[in-house]
Scaffold this motif. Sequence first.
Motif, PDB file in Angstrom:
ATOM      1  N   ALA A  13     -12.766  -6.488 -14.231  1.00 25.69           N
ATOM      2  CA  ALA A  13     -12.735  -7.526 -13.189  1.00 25.69           C
ATOM      3  C   ALA A  13     -11.543  -7.328 -12.263  1.00 25.69           C
ATOM      4  CB  ALA A  13     -12.688  -8.910 -13.832  1.00 25.69           C
ATOM      5  N   HIS A  14     -10.376  -7.045 -12.857  1.00 27.77           N
ATOM      6  CA  HIS A  14      -9.178  -6.903 -12.037  1.00 27.77           C
ATOM      7  C   HIS A  14      -9.177  -5.598 -11.251  1.00 27.77           C
ATOM      8  CE1 HIS A  14      -8.047 -10.320 -14.453  1.00 27.77           C
ATOM      9  NE2 HIS A  14      -7.018 -10.516 -13.683  1.00 27.77           N
ATOM     10  N   GLY A  15      -9.791  -4.550 -11.822  1.00 27.57           N
ATOM     11  CA  GLY A  15      -9.899  -3.285 -11.096  1.00 27.57           C
ATOM     12  C   GLY A  15     -10.844  -3.406  -9.912  1.00 27.57           C
ATOM     13  N   LEU A  16     -12.004  -4.035 -10.140  1.00 31.35           N
ATOM     14  CA  LEU A  16     -12.972  -4.211  -9.051  1.00 31.35           C
ATOM     15  C   LEU A  16     -12.416  -5.160  -7.984  1.00 31.35           C
ATOM     16  CD1 LEU A  16     -16.365  -4.416 -10.996  1.00 31.35           C
ATOM     17  CD2 LEU A  16     -15.510  -2.535  -9.607  1.00 31.35           C
ATOM     18  N   GLN A  17     -11.585  -6.123  -8.419  1.00 30.37           N
ATOM     19  CA  GLN A  17     -10.949  -7.020  -7.441  1.00 30.37           C
ATOM     20  C   GLN A  17     -10.076  -6.218  -6.478  1.00 30.37           C
ATOM     21  OE1 GLN A  17      -8.468 -10.098  -9.114  1.00 30.37           O
ATOM     22  NE2 GLN A  17      -7.681 -10.695  -7.110  1.00 30.37           N
ATOM     23  N   LEU A  47     -13.114 -13.296  -0.043  1.00 27.99           N
ATOM     24  CA  LEU A  47     -13.047 -14.365  -1.046  1.00 27.99           C
ATOM     25  C   LEU A  47     -14.300 -14.358  -1.916  1.00 27.99           C
ATOM     26  CD1 LEU A  47     -11.563 -16.882  -2.136  1.00 27.99           C
ATOM     27  CD2 LEU A  47     -12.796 -18.230  -0.437  1.00 27.99           C
ATOM     28  N   PHE A  48     -15.477 -14.293  -1.244  1.00 27.42           N
ATOM     29  CA  PHE A  48     -16.728 -14.320  -2.001  1.00 27.42           C
ATOM     30  C   PHE A  48     -16.911 -13.048  -2.819  1.00 27.42           C
ATOM     31  CE2 PHE A  48     -17.982 -17.748   0.959  1.00 27.42           C
ATOM     32  CZ  PHE A  48     -18.354 -18.681   0.008  1.00 27.42           C
ATOM     33  N   GLY A  49     -16.443 -11.916  -2.293  1.00 27.53           N
ATOM     34  CA  GLY A  49     -16.514 -10.662  -3.035  1.00 27.53           C
ATOM     35  C   GLY A  49     -15.738 -10.746  -4.337  1.00 27.53           C
ATOM     36  N   ILE A  50     -14.524 -11.290  -4.249  1.00 32.85           N
ATOM     37  CA  ILE A  50     -13.677 -11.420  -5.450  1.00 32.85           C
ATOM     38  C   ILE A  50     -14.309 -12.403  -6.430  1.00 32.85           C
ATOM     39  CG2 ILE A  50     -11.439 -12.218  -6.299  1.00 32.85           C
ATOM     40  CD1 ILE A  50     -10.234 -11.183  -3.665  1.00 32.85           C
ATOM     41  N   LEU A  51     -14.822 -13.530  -5.901  1.00 36.01           N
ATOM     42  CA  LEU A  51     -15.460 -14.525  -6.778  1.00 36.01           C
ATOM     43  C   LEU A  51     -16.689 -13.933  -7.456  1.00 36.01           C
ATOM     44  CD1 LEU A  51     -15.137 -17.827  -4.715  1.00 36.01           C
ATOM     45  CD2 LEU A  51     -13.894 -17.165  -6.769  1.00 36.01           C
ATOM     46  N   LEU A  52     -17.465 -13.134  -6.697  1.00 31.62           N
ATOM     47  CA  LEU A  52     -18.665 -12.504  -7.250  1.00 31.62           C
ATOM     48  C   LEU A  52     -18.294 -11.544  -8.374  1.00 31.62           C
ATOM     49  CD1 LEU A  52     -21.774 -12.376  -6.677  1.00 31.62           C
ATOM     50  CD2 LEU A  52     -21.308 -10.287  -5.398  1.00 31.62           C
ATOM     51  N   VAL A  53     -17.260 -10.726  -8.148  1.00 33.17           N
ATOM     52  CA  VAL A  53     -16.785  -9.774  -9.165  1.00 33.17           C
ATOM     53  C   VAL A  53     -16.361 -10.525 -10.426  1.00 33.17           C
ATOM     54  CG1 VAL A  53     -14.802  -8.327  -9.731  1.00 33.17           C
ATOM     55  CG2 VAL A  53     -16.136  -7.844  -7.678  1.00 33.17           C
ATOM     56  N   LYS A  54     -15.558 -11.578 -10.240  1.00 34.70           N
ATOM     57  CA  LYS A  54     -15.058 -12.350 -11.388  1.00 34.70           C
ATOM     58  C   LYS A  54     -16.215 -13.018 -12.130  1.00 34.70           C
ATOM     59  CE  LYS A  54     -10.600 -11.667 -10.933  1.00 34.70           C
ATOM     60  NZ  LYS A  54      -9.601 -12.613 -10.454  1.00 34.70           N
ATOM     61  N   ALA A  73     -19.459 -12.175 -12.165  1.00 37.72           N
ATOM     62  CA  ALA A  73     -20.325 -11.189 -12.819  1.00 37.72           C
ATOM     63  C   ALA A  73     -19.674 -10.666 -14.097  1.00 37.72           C
ATOM     64  CB  ALA A  73     -20.626 -10.043 -11.852  1.00 37.72           C
ATOM     65  N   CYS A  74     -18.386 -10.373 -14.036  1.00 41.18           N
ATOM     66  CA  CYS A  74     -17.684  -9.855 -15.214  1.00 41.18           C
ATOM     67  C   CYS A  74     -17.633 -10.901 -16.322  1.00 41.18           C
ATOM     68  CB  CYS A  74     -16.264  -9.411 -14.843  1.00 41.18           C
ATOM     69  SG  CYS A  74     -16.243  -7.887 -13.895  1.00 41.18           S
ATOM     70  N   LEU A  75     -17.381 -12.155 -15.955  1.00 39.65           N
ATOM     71  CA  LEU A  75     -17.333 -13.222 -16.954  1.00 39.65           C
ATOM     72  C   LEU A  75     -18.704 -13.398 -17.606  1.00 39.65           C
ATOM     73  CD1 LEU A  75     -15.606 -15.373 -18.289  1.00 39.65           C
ATOM     74  CD2 LEU A  75     -16.194 -16.940 -16.443  1.00 39.65           C
ATOM     75  N   LEU A  76     -19.751 -13.369 -16.771  1.00 37.51           N
ATOM     76  CA  LEU A  76     -21.116 -13.530 -17.284  1.00 37.51           C
ATOM     77  C   LEU A  76     -21.473 -12.398 -18.250  1.00 37.51           C
ATOM     78  CD1 LEU A  76     -23.640 -15.379 -16.894  1.00 37.51           C
ATOM     79  CD2 LEU A  76     -24.456 -13.691 -15.253  1.00 37.51           C
ATOM     80  N   LEU A  77     -21.192 -11.145 -17.843  1.00 36.70           N
ATOM     81  CA  LEU A  77     -21.501  -9.994 -18.691  1.00 36.70           C
ATOM     82  C   LEU A  77     -20.685 -10.031 -19.985  1.00 36.70           C
ATOM     83  CD1 LEU A  77     -21.680  -7.199 -15.978  1.00 36.70           C
ATOM     84  CD2 LEU A  77     -23.586  -8.131 -17.287  1.00 36.70           C
ATOM     85  N   ALA A  78     -19.416 -10.463 -19.883  1.00 34.17           N
ATOM     86  CA  ALA A  78     -18.569 -10.555 -21.071  1.00 34.17           C
ATOM     87  C   ALA A  78     -19.132 -11.585 -22.039  1.00 34.17           C
ATOM     88  CB  ALA A  78     -17.138 -10.918 -20.670  1.00 34.17           C
ATOM     89  N   LEU A  79     -19.589 -12.727 -21.506  1.00 36.48           N
ATOM     90  CA  LEU A  79     -20.129 -13.781 -22.363  1.00 36.48           C
ATOM     91  C   LEU A  79     -21.448 -13.351 -23.010  1.00 36.48           C
ATOM     92  CD1 LEU A  79     -19.280 -17.042 -20.369  1.00 36.48           C
ATOM     93  CD2 LEU A  79     -18.349 -16.283 -22.552  1.00 36.48           C
ATOM     94  N   ILE A  80     -22.305 -12.650 -22.248  1.00 33.57           N
ATOM     95  CA  ILE A  80     -23.565 -12.148 -22.820  1.00 33.57           C
ATOM     96  C   ILE A  80     -23.253 -11.204 -23.990  1.00 33.57           C
ATOM     97  CG2 ILE A  80     -25.578 -10.668 -22.387  1.00 33.57           C
ATOM     98  CD1 ILE A  80     -25.563 -11.754 -19.492  1.00 33.57           C
ATOM     99  N   SER A  81     -22.297 -10.295 -23.762  1.00 34.11           N
ATOM    100  CA  SER A  81     -21.936  -9.318 -24.799  1.00 34.11           C
ATOM    101  C   SER A  81     -21.343 -10.005 -26.023  1.00 34.11           C
ATOM    102  CB  SER A  81     -20.923  -8.316 -24.247  1.00 34.11           C
ATOM    103  OG  SER A  81     -21.378  -7.774 -23.034  1.00 34.11           O
TER     104      SER A  81
END
Lengths: 147, 131
Positions: free
Chosen positions: B86-90, B104-111, B113-121
């Motif tokens: 997340a921090h690298g893509l940011q 702003l939206f790009g950073i929010l989208l990255v964060k 997506a990463c949070l969602l994928l982390a929670l799924i995993s």
Amino acid sequence: MSEPIDPRQANFVGRRSDGSVVQRPLSPHLQAYDMMQITSLTSILHRITGGAWSVAVLFLVWWLAALASGEGAFNTAQNFFGSFLGVLVLFGITAVAWYHTLAGIRHLAWDAGKGFDLPTVFATGRMVFIGTAALTVLTWIIALVAW
Amino acid sequence: MAKNPSHSMRTPLGRVRGLGSAKSGTTHWWMMRVSSIALLPLLLWFVFSIFGLLGASYAEARAFVAAPVNAVLLLLLIGVMFHHMAHGLQEVVEDYVRAELPRLFGILLVKAACLLLALISAFSVLRVAFT
């Protein structure tokens, strides 16, 4: 602005302290170089492999989610990773991961203040490429033996 | 302080001096280093684990993930890996997206997506471990 535009002065518009517009030279940028150098190549590849690895992580998420959801979904995922395309993808991920890891270790050494002189920078850059190739092949030799 | 800083004769350092520390100014940079070092042993463990899982059956794979040590290390890997990602893509978004709103939206989208994928995993690992 009648003088020929030097690529290093690519339209950088700044302001003087009294507010008037002034064109200031920009520090040498990509267009000032006519060839790819190992310093820029390793840097660009580090970012590309970081992005590629982010995409590759989706396969891990898929595998874990499939394992949690049931045997059918798991077999679908496992069959993909065993297929020609799957092995090709995994091989690509292996190379990308090793590159980003080795180049990352190089960055950590720089962060510690080590290896900034040019001969060392060139040597470690070559070591990253050679290491990536060697470790990718080694990983797959072990993988194919263990399979 | 001058109303328009670009017209001021004061140096940038002079303008910020006395306004307090930058507080979390280096946190992003520092956490990238901490997470990258943490990922080195975690990934080595993960790669060696994959060697044992190649061609594994459904039951074998579930038994591996459900084993306490493996489940904990997988959760640790998921947490550190997605934090680093997340921090690298940011950084990539901050470097290439100039306009304020798309950035702003790009950073929010990255964060997000990463949070969602982390929670799924993480949820998948926990579900395998507890069922």
